[in-house]
Enzyme design. Structure first.
Site, PDB file in Angstrom:
ATOM      1  N   SER A 121       7.143   2.996  -8.549  1.00 31.11           N
ATOM      2  CA  SER A 121       7.679   4.228  -9.130  1.00 31.11           C
ATOM      3  C   SER A 121       8.161   4.023 -10.558  1.00 31.11           C
ATOM      4  O   SER A 121       7.862   4.829 -11.444  1.00 31.11           O
ATOM      5  CB  SER A 121       8.828   4.756  -8.260  1.00 31.11           C
ATOM      6  OG  SER A 121       8.384   5.024  -6.951  1.00 31.11           O
ATOM      7  N   GLU A 153      18.437  -2.082  -3.772  1.00 30.42           N
ATOM      8  CA  GLU A 153      18.853  -2.250  -2.385  1.00 30.42           C
ATOM      9  C   GLU A 153      20.371  -2.166  -2.311  1.00 30.42           C
ATOM     10  O   GLU A 153      21.083  -2.640  -3.205  1.00 30.42           O
ATOM     11  CB  GLU A 153      18.381  -3.601  -1.830  1.00 30.42           C
ATOM     12  CG  GLU A 153      16.882  -3.714  -1.645  1.00 30.42           C
ATOM     13  CD  GLU A 153      16.357  -2.822  -0.544  1.00 30.42           C
ATOM     14  OE1 GLU A 153      17.142  -2.413   0.330  1.00 30.42           O
ATOM     15  OE2 GLU A 153      15.144  -2.531  -0.551  1.00 30.42           O
ATOM     16  N   ASP A 165       9.160  -2.663  -8.053  1.00 29.14           N
ATOM     17  CA  ASP A 165      10.247  -3.624  -8.159  1.00 29.14           C
ATOM     18  C   ASP A 165      10.685  -4.160  -6.804  1.00 29.14           C
ATOM     19  O   ASP A 165      11.131  -5.294  -6.687  1.00 29.14           O
ATOM     20  CB  ASP A 165      11.440  -2.974  -8.871  1.00 29.14           C
ATOM     21  CG  ASP A 165      11.122  -2.638 -10.324  1.00 29.14           C
ATOM     22  OD1 ASP A 165      10.331  -3.384 -10.936  1.00 29.14           O
ATOM     23  OD2 ASP A 165      11.660  -1.639 -10.842  1.00 29.14           O
ATOM     24  N   PRO A 211       0.804  -1.233   0.000  1.00 27.46           N
ATOM     25  CA  PRO A 211       0.000   0.000   0.000  1.00 27.46           C
ATOM     26  C   PRO A 211       0.829   1.272   0.000  1.00 27.46           C
ATOM     27  O   PRO A 211       0.273   2.366  -0.138  1.00 27.46           O
ATOM     28  CB  PRO A 211      -0.812  -0.121   1.295  1.00 27.46           C
ATOM     29  CG  PRO A 211       0.046  -0.952   2.190  1.00 27.46           C
ATOM     30  CD  PRO A 211       0.794  -1.909   1.302  1.00 27.46           C
TER      31      PRO A 211
END
Length: 570
Positions: A226, A521, A183, A135
């Site tokens: 995004s 990351e 992603d 969310p």
């Protein structure tokens, strides 16, 4: 079954127009007839792309409704395509055609035969799905996107869904797992699916020479993040309805996965980018400005570019067979890619030994014999490894336009130290159709494995601080967790360690090392080993469809002259 074998045909009505409808072995066709029974235009729909067949007059939007008095009518829902102006792929939408029959008995016969054809030609369609919704990803619209656009389609197709907020566990009775997010959410599910598969197979993810077990559980992506790079690179568009329809009809796209190792432990899996230098610095800088939302990447990219950094390192790679493909052959990995198909044939031959490709692939990797590994040493602006084109709306062709999704290789892109204007040219070409590799300081290689290490004598400021603080001692004493569970462990503390090295333009001394960006990351290690695992996972996708190829669900006759009067435009 013969593709052209007629199973059922009859004269039906669509609105006030009469059509001759034919159900063959693989297609549903209906041809408009004039008053003299002459054919005008034909619409052809593959049975595999029929979403649902319902009795009566059925509407889905805004709410599903059924007319009770339509006992001689049935409604066919199917995939309808439109070209995407922003990419080379197709946008899929839900097509709907309502047929009227002369009698209720004929209506029942058509509904029965169509539903039987769906079961026969679409055995891989999912019936139960586990849906994970993020969310907070992207514009925080994941839940609304699922409830308003995706859930009604799944209900229409008869798919039972169980929605959860966090990927805590994966049940064994579902056909696939769906992530509604970006992603990052996809990466979480990827680690969970791979980790569970290896655990059930009794394999250790930490052994870099081990052949991992391919995952049977499919992963679907509903884009709500995004950038949604993985979705864009495997479908050509970022559209929730398109993704949902791919899931419904049971499309299956194999995908290579890169495992990243540090010494004797797995650090993380990646599919789109393992980047050092510029891409790692941008991610590290953007973490300080999360309050800016997606705009933080533009800001951080500009700041890192202005800092004009380069880093010393040693890149070693194991080249792939150049006769199969190369990253400069100007080909694109599209739906039905011949290069990936050949890899599938080698990976799953019609013989008891289904791992022949893995055996040959990793026997070369494990041998480590003289002359197979190639070493490149110097100062680099960026070192990137990608298993796919990594295209996105801002970069339609991606980091490596000719990279393949499922050929067991990755593209290694090395950008040597150069003047700022040259590097800016390299970055700008990612947003155009110009060849970003056609620059003297850029080289690209198709590889099966990559090692990165620091040159002898290189100072690692972060490690020195970590030793002073006792961080490394704690890391060495900590028990090693499962690779699929520990990929985020230590990242928070590691970001604090990197803060001094990546503090921006005000640094009095440039950092000697960068950080690794692994699918968005930060990695807690600099010296790593990367390996490509051929077709380790499967997505609910079919690759990017060629916009120049003829497609189903369009007028077969008089193409382009219907001027919106065709039933596909009603």
């Amino acid at each position: 079954m013969d593709e052209h074998l007629v199973r059922l045909e009859a004269s039906l009505w669509v609105g006030k127009k009469r059509f001759w409808a034919v159900l063959t072995g693989w297609h549903l066709n209906w041809t408009e007839l004039d008053k003299k029974n002459r054919s005008k235009m034909t619409v052809s729909i593959p049975v595999s792309e029929v979403v649902s067949v319902e009795e009566g007059r059925v509407h889905v939007s805004p709410r599903r409704s059924i007319s009770e008095d339509a006992d001689r009518e049935f409604t066919v829902f199917y995939v309808k395509r439109t070209s995407s102006r922003s990419s080379g792929g197709f946008l899929w939408s839900l097509g709907r055609t309502q047929f009227s029959c002369p009698s209720r008995g004929l209506r029942d016969q058509w509904v029965t035969q169509l539903r039987l054809a769906l079961k026969t030609h679409s055995p891989s369609r999912p019936h139960r799905l586990l849906v994970f919704i993020n969310p907070f990803g992207g514009k925080k619209q994941g839940r609304d996107i699922y409830q308003s656009l995706v859930a009604p389609l799944f209900e229409l197709a008869g798919i039972s869904c169980h929605v959860v907020a966090n990927p805590v566990s994966l049940p064994t009775d579902c056909f696939g797992v769906i992530c509604v997010g970006g992603d990052g959410m996809f990466s979480e599910l990827l680690h969970g699916v791979i980790g569970r598969t290896q655990q059930e197979a009794g394999l250790s993810e930490h052994d870099p020479t081990l052949t991992l077990q391919s995952c049977d559980l499919h992963i679907g992506i509903i884009p709500a993040g995004s950038t949604d790079c993985v979705c864009f690179a495997t479908m050509g568009v970022n559209d929730p309805v398109t993704s949902a329809l791919h899931i419904i009809i049971g499309d299956s796209q194999p995908l290579d996965v890169c495992s990243v190792h540090y010494r004797s432990s797995l650090v993380r899996y990646a599919v789109s980018l393992v980047g050092y230098g510029f891409y790692g610095d941008v991610l590290a800088e953007s973490e300080k400005h999360r309050w800016m939302g997606p705009l933080r990447y533009d800001y951080s990219g500009a700041m890192v570019y202005l800092s004009n950094r380069s880093y010393a390192g040693i890149v070693q790679y194991l080249p792939a067979d150049p006769q199969l493909s190369n990253p400069r052959d100007n080909t694109r990995c599209l739906s039905g890619c011949s290069v990936c198909s050949k890899s599938t044939e080698r990976l799953f031959p019609h013989s008891p030994n289904a791992s022949s490709l893995y055996s040959s692939h990793f026997s070369q990797f494990g041998s480590d014999s003289e002359g197979k590994w190639v070493s490149v040493e110097g100062r680099f602006r960026a070192v990137s490894l990608t298993c796919m084109s990594s295209s996105c709306p801002r970069s339609p062709l991606g980091l490596s336009p000719s990279a393949h999704l499922a050929d067991g290789t990755a593209d290694l892109i090395i950008v040597r130290d150069t003047h700022p204007l040259g590097f800016l040219t390299f970055l700008h070409r990612h947003t155009t159709t110009q060849d970003q590799f056609d620059l003297p300081f850029v080289e690209v290689h198709r590889v099966k494995a990559v090692r990165f290490s620091l040159p002898p004598g290189a100072e690692d400021d972060e490690d020195e601080e970590a030793v002073k603080d006792g961080v490394l001692a704690e890391e060495d004493e900590a028990p090693i967790q499962s690779g699929s569970k520990q990929h985020l462990a230590g990242v928070t503390s590691y970001r604090r360690q990197k803060k001094k090295a990546l503090c921006g333009l005000c640094c009095s001394k440039a950092p000697s090392v960068s950080v690794w960006n692994c699918d968005g990351e930060l990695l807690p290690h600099t010296e790593i080993l990367c390996r490509v695992h051929c077709q380790l996972v499967r997505l609910y996708a079919r690759g990017i469809e060629d916009g120049l190829a003829p497609t189903s669900g369009i007028c077969r006759e008089r193409q382009g002259t219907c001027r919106g009067r065709c039933v596909l435009h009603n």
